[in-house]
Each structure stands twice: as structure tokens, then as C-alpha cells.
Design a protein around this motif. Structure first.
Motif, mmCIF file in Angstrom:
data_model
loop_
_atom_site.group_PDB
_atom_site.id
_atom_site.type_symbol
_atom_site.label_atom_id
_atom_site.label_comp_id
_atom_site.label_asym_id
_atom_site.label_seq_id
_atom_site.Cartn_x
_atom_site.Cartn_y
_atom_site.Cartn_z
ATOM 1 N N GLY A 1 38.128 14.058 110.301
ATOM 2 C CA GLY A 1 38.520 12.554 110.910
ATOM 3 C C GLY A 1 38.243 11.469 110.195
ATOM 4 O O GLY A 1 39.061 10.191 110.232
ATOM 5 N N PHE B 1 48.847 0.535 112.307
ATOM 6 C CA PHE B 1 48.143 1.064 111.211
ATOM 7 C C PHE B 1 49.117 1.582 110.199
ATOM 8 O O PHE B 1 49.741 2.708 110.560
ATOM 9 C CB PHE B 1 47.011 1.809 111.626
ATOM 10 C CG PHE B 1 46.315 3.066 111.030
ATOM 11 C CD1 PHE B 1 46.677 3.125 109.660
ATOM 12 C CD2 PHE B 1 45.254 3.727 111.288
ATOM 13 C CE1 PHE B 1 45.908 3.954 108.777
ATOM 14 C CE2 PHE B 1 44.421 4.565 110.634
ATOM 15 C CZ PHE B 1 44.790 4.727 109.434
ATOM 16 N N ASP C 1 39.596 5.139 112.301
ATOM 17 C CA ASP C 1 38.250 5.624 112.333
ATOM 18 C C ASP C 1 38.125 6.578 111.238
ATOM 19 O O ASP C 1 38.539 7.419 111.065
ATOM 20 C CB ASP C 1 37.959 6.341 113.500
ATOM 21 C CG ASP C 1 36.614 6.355 113.927
ATOM 22 O OD1 ASP C 1 35.633 5.971 112.980
ATOM 23 O OD2 ASP C 1 36.487 6.903 115.101
HETATM 24 N N1 GLY Z 1 41.164 7.244 109.280
HETATM 25 C C1 GLY Z 1 42.427 7.760 109.652
HETATM 26 C C2 GLY Z 1 42.713 7.754 111.010
HETATM 27 O O1 GLY Z 1 41.912 7.047 111.837
HETATM 28 O O2 GLY Z 1 43.721 8.180 111.468
#
Ligand code: GLY
Ligand code: AMP
Length: 426
Positions: A228, A271, A292
Motif C-alpha cells: 500500500g 489524486f 496513503d
Molecule cells: N499511496 C498510493 C495510494 O494511496 O494509492
């Protein structure tokens, strides 16, 4: 105002930390939260996907605004569900959430609006032969993506053509369940990635948050399986004014304009997962939420009160509200359970350092009586702020070293690539 934040990871800990500092926040609730979020508000045992229970809780607790941390409630239509109420939801409508919920939709959207991204085609079980022919027309490595949500695991990058064809068949045969009933095959792009976060009000107003880079692989030197996210750094040395100007004019503005033209309401975070291909930004993916662990670094660099910005975005009018960004650097180093991203034990007792110059954002923790224990793969996000990326990293590594639980692991090379790039530039 009373605010309900949905989610339970490190990202939600960082959002809760920031929201709880706001003069405009009277009471903060986190559903379901984790073993650390209760230091910023009150945890409530409700699933982020149980919209009826959320509505009832909001009515009983005079909640005025819901902030959605993870994508699932957005893709499931939480924004649309609350349309008939007075409760504000920060996020896109269900139609907008398809930018993350369907890679095929996102690619077609980018094509419609001439937003730079890898060339692609989509295939289903009925068109598997065409899919194989398309793969054979491309150069290695081959990029295959499950169309739907697959908890970050739905992307395969394969060097060998026969293996790529076999994987295409497996994906279409249900490798990722219904998510891979459609598979997007795309051209491989080579470059360094970064994450750009935009808060938009759906009416042309937007703010660009601090840019961050995350580290997806489990192993040092970017080796081993994807996770993740094992850490994040902000700012990103190559995301300079010139690069961000291109991002704004070629990606952010066409995205916001495109959503509006297509009648898609979007009042929340966009994002942009970008890749820098020889100085030119291209979109790898859209997500409809914050990242995240990027959020665990990004929140440290936002000097403004976040709540008025969230409220204004959700109301559709950011107006001229300022977003002040700190010149300091912020990083986060993720401390994970041994075995992650494969299987790992849970329930390991955690000992935190008595004092530290970092902020510990809990990700996979819970309390068992008075004892804090591990409850996930990513356990604690160790965030630090300092004048330089190098100093911030030193603080986070020292704190990560001092956290104790059986099987603890973290990457010691978070940010190393960016420090090398910065040195090359000198
Ligand atoms: N860190 C990449 C996401 O949250 O998808
Ligand atoms: P996604 O879930 O679409 O972000 O893909 C996961 C990861 O796979 C990305 O962060 C990239 O590192 C890699 N990736 C995805 N698409 C491409 C592409 N077209 N070229 C190169 N790498 C890619």
C-alpha cells in the motif's frame, strides 16, 4: 461544526490530526478509526460502507460534514446518498468516483479531454484474442490492469510476452473477481512517479496541495512486491515550477473542466498519480481520495486550517480561501508487520518510544485492554518535519528504530532516490 471522518488507516490518522486542530471543528468522530485515532476524536464502530448507520449517527450527533478517507464509500455512492440531506460530503459523486473505480472509464475520460497518459485498449472475455494480438503489438514490459477496484493489487507488469498473454486470460477468468472482468492493457512508461493532490469545488475552483512521492515496493532499492506504500516524501525535487506549470495546464485544468463539461459533480480530492517522462508529466492513474502514506507527510506541510477549505470545497465554492504551504519538508516512514504484503501475524504487542521528535500516525493498530497491538500490515506511519528532507528522514528513521514489536520492518532507503537527484542537480 461536528465532523465525521470515515476510515481506519494512517491516512485517516493524519487527517484526524489536522482536522482536530481546526478552530472550526467542535467535535470529531472517526468511523471506525484505529488504536491511535482516539487521541484526536472519538472512534465509532460503524462501517464506512453502511450509509444508513452513518446517516443515523450523523442525525443523532449533529454532524455537518463527512470527510471520506478511503475510496470504497465514494465508489459506492456516498456523496449521492447524502444529497437528500443537509450533511456535506467532501468527495466526488458516484459518477466522479469512477475515475478511480473504473480504469477503463478513467482512460476514456483522459482520451476525451486530451490529457497525457499511456496509450491503451480495454478487453473482456469476448475479446481476449484481440487482447493477445494487442499485447504482441507492444514492446515489453507489458502493463495489465484490472478495470475495477482491487485494493491496489490489480496491476501486473510482465516482461515475457507469453506470460503476459497467460495473465490476461487469468485476469479475464476472474483472478481479481469481477474487478478484472475488463482488463486495460497499456503502453509501459518509464520515469519517476509522484503524487499530486488537488482539492476542487466542482465549479472551477481548486487548490494544489503539497506534492509527494511514495515508495510502493516492500524491499529496499524498490524491489519485491507492491505494498500500500512504505513511505513518502514531500516536497519532490523534480516537481519544480516548470513541471507543475505543465501539470496544471495539461492535467489539472483539463480534468476539472472535463468533469464539468460531462456534468459530473466533483467536490473533493483528486489524486493524480503522475509519471515524469523526460520532463513531461503523464497520468498513470486517478484516485478520488488522498494517498496513503502521502497524506501522513502532506498534512504536516499544510499551515492553513484545513476545515474551512474542506467545507468550502464541499459547498462548491472555494472562493479566495488561502492554502498556505510550509517551506519545510515532511516525510513518513511506514513501520510494517513482518511478512507484509503477504500474510503476517496480528495481535503483536507494540511498545512506543517514550519521547520522539516525530508524529506517530497509527495505521494498523488497536487496543486490547490497555495494550496497543498490531492489527494490520502497515502498523504505524512515522512522520517528521524539518528544514530539509534529509533532516526529516533522520528523525523518522530514529523513531522507527525505537518502535518495538515482534517482526517489525521498515525501509531504510525512503527518499534516497530524491536525495541523489537533488545532489545531481547541484
Ligand atoms: N499511496 C498510493 C495510494 O494511496 O494509492
Ligand atoms: P496503478 O494502480 O495504476 O497506479 O498502478 C500501480 C503501479 O504500476 C504504478 O504506481 C506504477 O508504478 C506502475 N504502472 C502503472 N501503469 C504503468 C505504465 N503505463 N507504465 C509504467 N508503470 C506503470
Amino acid at each position: 461544526m461536528n465532523i465525521l471522518l470515515l476510515g481506519s488507516g494512517g491516512r485517516e490518522s493524519a487527517l484526524a490530526w489536522k482536522i482536530s486542530q481546526s478552530k472550526s471543528c467542535s467535535k470529531l468522530f472517526i468511523a471506525p478509526g484505529n488504536g491511535g485515532t482516539d487521541s484526536y476524536g472519538e472512534n465509532v464502530a460503524i462501517s464506512p460502507l453502511d450509509f444508513d448507520a452513518i446517516k443515523q449517527f450523523c442525525n443523532q450527533n449533529s454532524i455537518e460534514m463527512i470527510v471520506v478517507g478511503n475510496e470504497d464509500p465514494l465508489v459506492a455512492g456516498i456523496w449521492d446518498y447524502f444529497q437528500s440531506t443537509d450533511i456535506l460530503v467532501v468527495g466526488p459523486s458516484k459518477a466522479g468516483a469512477a475515475l478511480e473505480g473504473s480504469k477503463d472509464f478513467a482512460k476514456a475520460f483522459m482520451t476525451r479531454h486530451a490529457i497525457p497518459t499511456a496509450a491503451y485498449r480495454s478487453f473482456t472475455a469476448d475479446t481476449v484474442a484481440e487482447g493477445e494480438a494487442f499485447l504482441r503489438s507492444l514492446k515489453a514490459p507489458y502493463v495489465l490492469k484490472a478495470d475495477g477496484l482491487a485494493a491496489g493489487k490489480g496491476v501486473l507488469i510482465i516482461d515475457n510476452i507469453d506470460q503476459a498473454c497467460a495473465s490476461l486470460r487469468e485476469m479475464l477468468g476472474g483472478m481479481f473477481g469481477a474487478s478484472s472482468a475488463t482488463v486495460v492493457i497499456e503502453e509501459f512508461l518509464s520515469g519517476i512517479e509522484c503524487s499530486v493532490f488537488v482539492l476542487t469545488d466542482g465549479n472551477g475552483g481548486y487548490r494544489v496541495l503539497p506534492v509527494a512521492k511514495d515508495y510502493k515496493r516492500i524491499g529496499e532499492g524498490d524491489t519485491g512486491p507492491n505494498t500500500g506504500g512504505m513511505g513518502a516524501v514531500s516536497p519532490v525535487v523534480f516537481a519544480n515550477d516548470e513541471f507543475m506549470q505543465k501539470v496544471t495546464s495539461r492535467i489539472i485544468e483539463p480534468t476539472i473542466k472535463g468533469l464539468k463539461e460531462e456534468g459530473i459533480t466533483y467536490r473533493g480530492f483528486i489524486f493524480l498519480g503522475l509519471i515524469n517522462v523526460g520532463g513531461e508529466p503523464m497520468v498513470i492513474e486517478y484516485n478520488v481520495r488522498m494517498g496513503d502514506p502521502e497524506t501522513e507527510a502532506v498534512m504536516l506541510r499544510i499551515d492553513s486550517d484545513l476545515v474551512p477549505l474542506l467545507k468550502a470545497a464541499a459547498e462548491g465554492n472555494l472562493g479566495d480561501l488561502p492554502l498556505e504551504i510550509s517551506k519545510q519538508a515532511a516525510v513518513t516512514v511506514m513501520v510494517v508487520s513482518g511478512g507484509y504484503p503477504g500474510s503476517y501475524p496480528k495481535g503483536k504487542a507494540i511498545t512506543l518510544p517514550a519521547a520522539s521528535e516525530s508524529i506517530l500516525f497509527h495505521a494498523g493498530t488497536r487496543r486490547e485492554a490497555e495494550q496497543l497491538v498490531t492489527s494490520g500490515g502497515r502498523v504505524i506511519s512515522v512522520s517528521s518535519k524539518a528544514d530539509t528532507v534529509e533532516e526529516a528522514l533522520k528523525l523518522s528513521f530514529a523513531t522507527a528504530e525505537a518502535i518495538e514489536f515482534e517482526g517489525k520492518y521498515f525501509r531504510h532507503d525512503i527518499g534516497a532516490d530524491l536525495l541523489r537527484l537533488a545532489n545531481d542537480d547541484k
